[in-house]
Scaffold this active site. Structure first.
Site, PDB file in Angstrom:
ATOM      1  CB  CYS A 148      -0.483  -1.528  -2.196  1.00 56.72           C
ATOM      2  SG  CYS A 148       0.420  -1.888  -3.608  1.00 56.72           S
ATOM      3  CE1 TYR A 155      -0.237   3.245  -5.247  1.00 57.42           C
ATOM      4  CE2 TYR A 155       1.701   3.028  -3.635  1.00 57.42           C
ATOM      5  CZ  TYR A 155       0.574   2.668  -4.069  1.00 57.42           C
ATOM      6  OH  TYR A 155      -0.415   2.022  -3.002  1.00 57.42           O
ATOM      7  CD  GLU A 180      -7.102   6.743   2.476  1.00 56.83           C
ATOM      8  OE1 GLU A 180      -6.296   5.988   2.697  1.00 56.83           O
ATOM      9  OE2 GLU A 180      -7.690   6.655   1.460  1.00 56.83           O
ATOM     10  CB  SER A 186       1.009   0.145  -6.743  1.00 57.11           C
ATOM     11  OG  SER A 186       1.211  -1.110  -6.587  1.00 57.11           O
ATOM     12  CG  ASN A 230       5.430  -1.699  -5.184  1.00 57.16           C
ATOM     13  OD1 ASN A 230       5.655  -1.385  -4.160  1.00 57.16           O
ATOM     14  ND2 ASN A 230       5.420  -0.990  -6.421  1.00 57.16           N
ATOM     15  CG  MET A 253       0.221  -5.568  -7.393  1.00 57.15           C
ATOM     16  SD  MET A 253       2.029  -5.210  -7.412  1.00 57.15           S
ATOM     17  CE  MET A 253       2.291  -3.929  -8.326  1.00 57.15           C
ATOM     18  N   GLY A 283     -13.728  15.389   4.602  1.00 56.04           N
ATOM     19  CA  GLY A 283     -12.837  14.287   4.214  1.00 56.04           C
ATOM     20  C   GLY A 283     -11.817  13.807   5.404  1.00 56.04           C
ATOM     21  CG  ASN A 303       3.986  -2.511  -1.053  1.00 58.25           C
ATOM     22  OD1 ASN A 303       3.332  -2.799  -0.225  1.00 58.25           O
ATOM     23  ND2 ASN A 303       3.713  -1.655  -1.671  1.00 58.25           N
ATOM     24  CB  CYS A 304       1.250  -5.130  -2.739  1.00 55.92           C
ATOM     25  SG  CYS A 304       1.393  -3.770  -3.921  1.00 55.92           S
TER      26      CYS A 304
END
Length: 708
Positions: free
Chosen positions: A391, A546, A551, A393, A412, A389, A686, A171-172
């Protein structure tokens, strides 16, 4: 009667489909094995007479098989089973056509809008997205257990980044940029030695960022304090140059001015290199690198003065913006910026308050930087301050063999998120059922996360030399396994969650901002945290809780649940769920109260926590924004602002776009009325989906808006 298909869709019951299926099997067998038309309709009657409002398609097919066997038509039953299996394989063998064609036709909104750094209209990005759809298909049909794939399709969980699951990539990460600059690295088989100047160091950093982004699917973060050393190298180089050239011919003050002018010029050019390279480079998967710059003035850093200059210049250039194709300065999406508030720059008379004031001005106009409170972070992470990171996290504390904390060079493994509101909808106020369902779904999350972990086990360093062999993460040998970096908490693997507000509302009838709702919400959060802590203890793998800033997932879960359970007031009727532990955007709450309230969840959600507030245009009232920033330092670990950001593409005006007497958007500077040549942001609820024009008769709805 409704028939529930395998993918969860509900369709009208059609008896003719049963007739056709059995007759097709009839056509394949000998005469004595055939079943009469009367018997076929008796089978149909046995299904219909059960009086169910809904039936699973698999249950209907099971009944047909049982009835054929009861008639002793064993060969026919076997033929029907083969027919059923063949139809299932046909369905499974061709599941990507629609999604791929919709990508090419630019109509696949879910995929096209999932990542802000991907322009889905260009060929190179489409190529990556098409490959991603094939990966999703194989992941769903072959790689994941059927239970996990179905849970994802039903919106029970979200198996993030299935479009990359087929590959052994993660991931990141936090790039170990200090090691790569100090000890050199290798790219495309070519050695990159340690830079001798700031300008070269900035160029090397952007090359590393691009190479890293090409071999992972998530974001990356870079701590810019490692550049301070190279700015000093440039200063020393220029001083030596002028001393050798002029010696005692020039007085010391003038020589210092020469040196300073050259250093400042190189500083500006180097930072500009970073900004423009990140925004113009395209990685091999057809997108801009998803990168965050971590701006931390560490009081123990021997290059803190150089880093103060670097951070100031980064903020100045971000404030100015970057020119678009029309030559108008706009806000670039990347790099994202995170600015650390500490004792010496928290707007309480510190030495570096002037940089924080610049950061606030930049936030008011360009939305970034985000803010990390060093004070609160030290409370939550054993006295340490480090970047999240890309992302968003956060890693948990980890020490090397020398007992030293290590943050950079860690990563991650992946994320699976839990749909909390769906549990509340099914439980319908029954707490015993709620907690039982939560346990069942946490077990599914664990199994799904272990699928992610096992997919990386056995990966050899050769799959991405920049990560595993040349310093971004490690310096392993060729053909060496990365397994030791997957265990012992070195890397994290994350349980995400969506909709704490909605599930609390469903189960208590109140928002989690009330005492009753808060008590229930904290029980959920602590149970989620306990789950990840237990998994980590039992497996030695770095499970973490996490609060993902996903969104698009907020809309996906809400859409699935609305289709399945109908419109529920304050839950599915909004079209979105709130992100993680956030306060619902419709609640009347000021920025200070929101940050204070949400801060109590951040230390529980230590694997990733971000809070934000929507603010009006405060460019002419920066004092108010400075007060919020001071509050962040004292009260919450990680926060950001979403600000109104209007601008006109024709004249470059970046103030508020007005609605004129005719009810049209109009630039007050050049009077442009072409809505395609201006950006207007209005966030009232939102909603973060696609902007649209509703052509009506009143000013209120004849506008480009995010919500009506």
């Amino acid at each position: 009667m409704k028939v529930i298909k395998r993918d969860g869709r509900r369709t009208e019951y059609d008896r003719n489909k049963i007739v056709v299926a059995i007759q097709k099997a009839n056509d394949e067998v000998e005469a004595h094995e055939k079943v009469s038309e009367e018997k076929i309709y008796n089978i149909i009657a046995s299904i219909e007479n059960r009086g169910f409002d809904e039936m699973q398609v698999e249950d209907i097919q099971d009944i047909i098989e049982q009835k054929l066997m009861a008639e002793k038509k064993y060969v026919l039953a076997k033929t029907y089973i083969i027919y059923r299996y063949t139809r299932e394989m046909v369905r499974k063998a061709n599941t990507t056509d629609d999604s791929i064609m919709s990508l090419i036709q630019n109509s696949n909104k879910d995929v096209m809008e999932e990542n802000s750094n991907k322009n889905a209209n260009i060929a190179s990005t489409q190529r990556d997205l098409i490959a991603g759809e094939v990966s999703k298909d194989l992941t769903k049909r072959v790689l994941l257990p059927e239970k996990i794939a179905k849970a994802h399709e039903d919106g029970v969980i979200h198996f993030h980044d299935a479009d990359y699951f087929i590959q052994p990539i993660f991931n990141c990460c936090l790039i170990n940029i200090g090691d790569m600059l100090e000890n050199g690295t290798v790219m495309n088989g070519k050695m990159i030695e340690s830079p001798k100047s700031f300008q070269v160091a900035c160029t090397v950093v952007t090359q590393i960022i691009s190479a890293v982004a090409s071999s992972q699917y998530g974001g990356q973060s870079v701590d810019v304090r490692h550049l301070g050393k190279y700015l000093r190298k440039s200063r020393d180089k220029y001083r030596l140059h002028y001393m050798e050239k002029y010696g005692e011919k020039v007085d010391a003050e003038l020589l210092n001015q020469f040196v300073n002018d050259r250093v400042m010029d190189e500083l500006k050019s180097g930072v500009q290199t970073i900004q423009y390279q990140i925004n113009t480079l395209m990685t091999t998967n057809g997108q801009s690198p998803f990168v965050t710059l971590f701006l931390n003035l560490d009081k123990d850093d021997e290059y803190i003065e150089e880093n103060a200059l670097i951070i100031e210049e980064i903020l100045r250039q971000r404030l100015e913006g970057i020119k678009n194709e029309k030559g108008v300065y706009v806000t670039p999406a990347f790099p994202k910026l995170i600015y650390v508030l500490d004792e010496h720059n928290c707007l309480n008379g510190g030495k570096y308050d002037y940089i924080t004031k610049l950061a606030v001005k930049c936030s008011a106009k360009r939305m970034y930087p985000d803010y990390i409170s060093a004070k609160k972070m030290r409370e939550n992470y054993e006295g340490n301050v480090f970047s999240c990171m890309g992302c968003r996290s956060f890693l948990s504390a980890w020490k090397d063999e020398n007992g030293e904390y290590k943050w950079e060079g860690r990563f991650n493994q992946g994320v699976v998120s839990l749909n909390l509101p769906q549990i509340g909808i099914i439980a319908d106020g029954d707490e015993e059922m709620f907690w039982q369902l939560l346990e069942e779904r946490l077990a599914i999350c664990f199994e799904a996360l272990m699928c992610r972990h096992r997919a990386l086990e056995g990966t050899l360093s050769d799959v991405s030399p920049i990560h595993w062999q040349y310093g971004a993460i490690a310096r392993l040998k060729p053909h060496e396994s990365i397994d030791k970096l997957l265990h012992g908490g070195y890397s994290s693997i994350s349980l995400g969650y969506i909709g704490l507000y909605e599930v609390t509302k469903l189960m208590t009838g109140e928002s989690h901002t009330t005492p009753k709702g808060l008590e229930f919400a904290l029980k959920i959060m602590n149970r989620l945290r306990n789950a990840t802590d237990t998994w980590k203890k039992n497996t030695g793998i770095g499970f973490a809780l996490y609060g993902t800033p996903a969104e698009s997932l907020c809309y996906r879960f809400a859409r699935i649940d609305k289709e399945k359970y109908g419109e529920i007031k304050d839950i599915t009727d909004k079209g979105y769920y709130t992100n993680s532990y956030h306060v619902d955007v419709r609640e009347k709450i000021d920025a200070f109260s929101k940050f204070k309230f949400e801060s109590q969840f951040q230390n529980i959600s230590s694997g990733g926590a971000i809070s934000y507030v929507e603010i009006p245009n405060l460019r002419h009232n920066l004092t108010a924004l400075e007060e919020v920033v001071k509050f962040i330092y004292e009260n919450i670990q990680y926060a950001e602002f979403n600000t109104k950001s209007d601008y006109c593409h024709i004249c470059g005006y970046d103030g508020e776009i007005i609605i004129n007497e005719e009810g049209e958007w109009e630039c007050p500077q050049c009077h442009n009325k072409d809505h395609n040549k201006m950006n207007v942001t209005r966030r009232t609820c939102g909603y973060l989906g696609e902007n649209f024009w509703n052509v009506g008769k009143t000013k209120e709805i004849k506008a480009r808006v995010l919500h009506l």
